[in-house]
Design a protein around this motif. Sequence first.
Motif, short mmCIF file in Angstrom:
data_model
loop_
_atom_site.label_atom_id
_atom_site.label_comp_id
_atom_site.label_asym_id
_atom_site.label_seq_id
_atom_site.Cartn_x
_atom_site.Cartn_y
_atom_site.Cartn_z
N VAL A 171 -2.06 -35.47 -6.92
CA VAL A 171 -1.78 -34.40 -7.89
C VAL A 171 -0.33 -33.93 -7.75
O VAL A 171 0.39 -33.76 -8.75
CB VAL A 171 -2.75 -33.22 -7.68
CG1 VAL A 171 -2.34 -32.04 -8.56
CG2 VAL A 171 -4.17 -33.65 -8.01
N GLY A 172 0.13 -33.72 -6.52
CA GLY A 172 1.51 -33.30 -6.31
C GLY A 172 2.49 -34.34 -6.80
O GLY A 172 3.54 -34.01 -7.39
N SER A 220 -7.29 -30.13 5.42
CA SER A 220 -8.33 -30.24 4.40
C SER A 220 -9.63 -30.78 4.99
O SER A 220 -9.63 -31.45 6.02
CB SER A 220 -7.87 -31.15 3.26
OG SER A 220 -6.69 -30.67 2.66
N GLU A 247 -4.89 -34.51 -3.07
CA GLU A 247 -3.85 -33.49 -3.20
C GLU A 247 -2.47 -34.12 -3.33
O GLU A 247 -1.62 -33.66 -4.10
CB GLU A 247 -3.90 -32.54 -2.01
CG GLU A 247 -5.16 -31.68 -1.96
CD GLU A 247 -5.33 -30.95 -0.64
OE1 GLU A 247 -6.19 -30.06 -0.56
OE2 GLU A 247 -4.61 -31.28 0.33
N ARG A 286 -9.41 -35.82 0.87
CA ARG A 286 -8.91 -34.70 0.06
C ARG A 286 -7.39 -34.61 0.12
O ARG A 286 -6.75 -34.25 -0.87
CB ARG A 286 -9.54 -33.38 0.51
CG ARG A 286 -9.20 -32.21 -0.39
CD ARG A 286 -10.03 -30.98 -0.06
NE ARG A 286 -11.44 -31.20 -0.30
CZ ARG A 286 -12.37 -30.27 -0.11
NH1 ARG A 286 -12.02 -29.07 0.33
NH2 ARG A 286 -13.64 -30.54 -0.34
N ASP A 287 -6.81 -34.95 1.26
CA ASP A 287 -5.35 -35.01 1.35
C ASP A 287 -4.79 -36.04 0.39
O ASP A 287 -3.73 -35.84 -0.22
CB ASP A 287 -4.93 -35.33 2.78
CG ASP A 287 -5.20 -34.20 3.75
OD1 ASP A 287 -4.93 -33.05 3.39
OD2 ASP A 287 -5.67 -34.47 4.86
N GLY A 305 2.18 -31.48 -1.83
CA GLY A 305 0.78 -31.33 -2.22
C GLY A 305 -0.17 -31.59 -1.07
O GLY A 305 -1.26 -31.03 -1.01
N ASP A 306 0.26 -32.43 -0.14
CA ASP A 306 -0.58 -32.77 1.00
C ASP A 306 -0.59 -31.65 2.04
O ASP A 306 -1.66 -31.21 2.48
CB ASP A 306 -0.07 -34.07 1.61
CG ASP A 306 -0.86 -34.49 2.85
OD1 ASP A 306 -1.85 -33.82 3.19
OD2 ASP A 306 -0.48 -35.48 3.48
N PRO A 350 -1.41 -26.93 1.32
CA PRO A 350 -2.73 -26.27 1.38
C PRO A 350 -3.29 -26.15 2.79
O PRO A 350 -4.29 -25.47 3.00
CB PRO A 350 -3.62 -27.18 0.52
CG PRO A 350 -2.68 -27.95 -0.33
CD PRO A 350 -1.47 -28.16 0.52
#
Length: 244
Positions: free
Chosen positions: A96-97, A223, A93, A89-90, A216-217, A220
């Motif tokens: 996306v970032g 993860s 993310e 998931r990292d 992005g990593d 959040p």
Amino acid sequence: MSESEPESGTDRGADGPGDREGESRGEYALEEDDRDAVDVDDVLERLDELERSVSSPSERADVRSVRRMLERVPGGRSVSNGIQRYTTRDVAEGFVGGVLLSLPMVVEDGVFEIAAWFLEATVAGVPVALVANVTFIVLLTHGLLYWTDFRDVEVSKPLLGIVPRRLLGVLSVSFLTAVFLLVLWGRHEAGNPTTLEFVARVTVVWAAAAIGASLGDILPGESQGTEMTIDSIDDLTGQGDGDD
């Protein structure tokens, strides 16, 4: 006073509600003391050793599940801003970032001018500006991940005992993101660049993508997902041990 007369309330205090409440508080305090006496880090390290020792992918998955539950008990490390695990998931993310921050760069012709200057500034035939830019990207990414106060990111299970998995993952994801966007939008053919010129253009977009992937990593927090280790990659690709 007659012997059959009931005893006073003070003599029966052991069965009173006040004493039961006191016993409950005492048991809770004891549980708190016992829990504080447990070295969570030591248990997590033992789970790591167990995960490395088992050969079955299903057994590894069970160990990881127990590890995630343990990290979330009161007093575990996940109650803070600390981040240890680097998961699939990292990676998503980070992608996306990287896309969000590199998109404006892809449509700018200034990328071509910067890339051309990278190749013009040479010493003994070596494009020192290009090398300096790549070095800058690596140091900037390392600083965002480990030196800033966004999150307390720890180096866990480094590859070969030296290379942080998160740093390598963020740099790889952001670089591939830059290449993907330039090719997807046809910017790799503008001006018929040579291979080195295309690489220089990629590094310009890579700088922005690396910043986006880093933020992005880590922003959040830690993860869920499959942790990215050599063993887990083998499991995902079906190249793990076939003992089961």
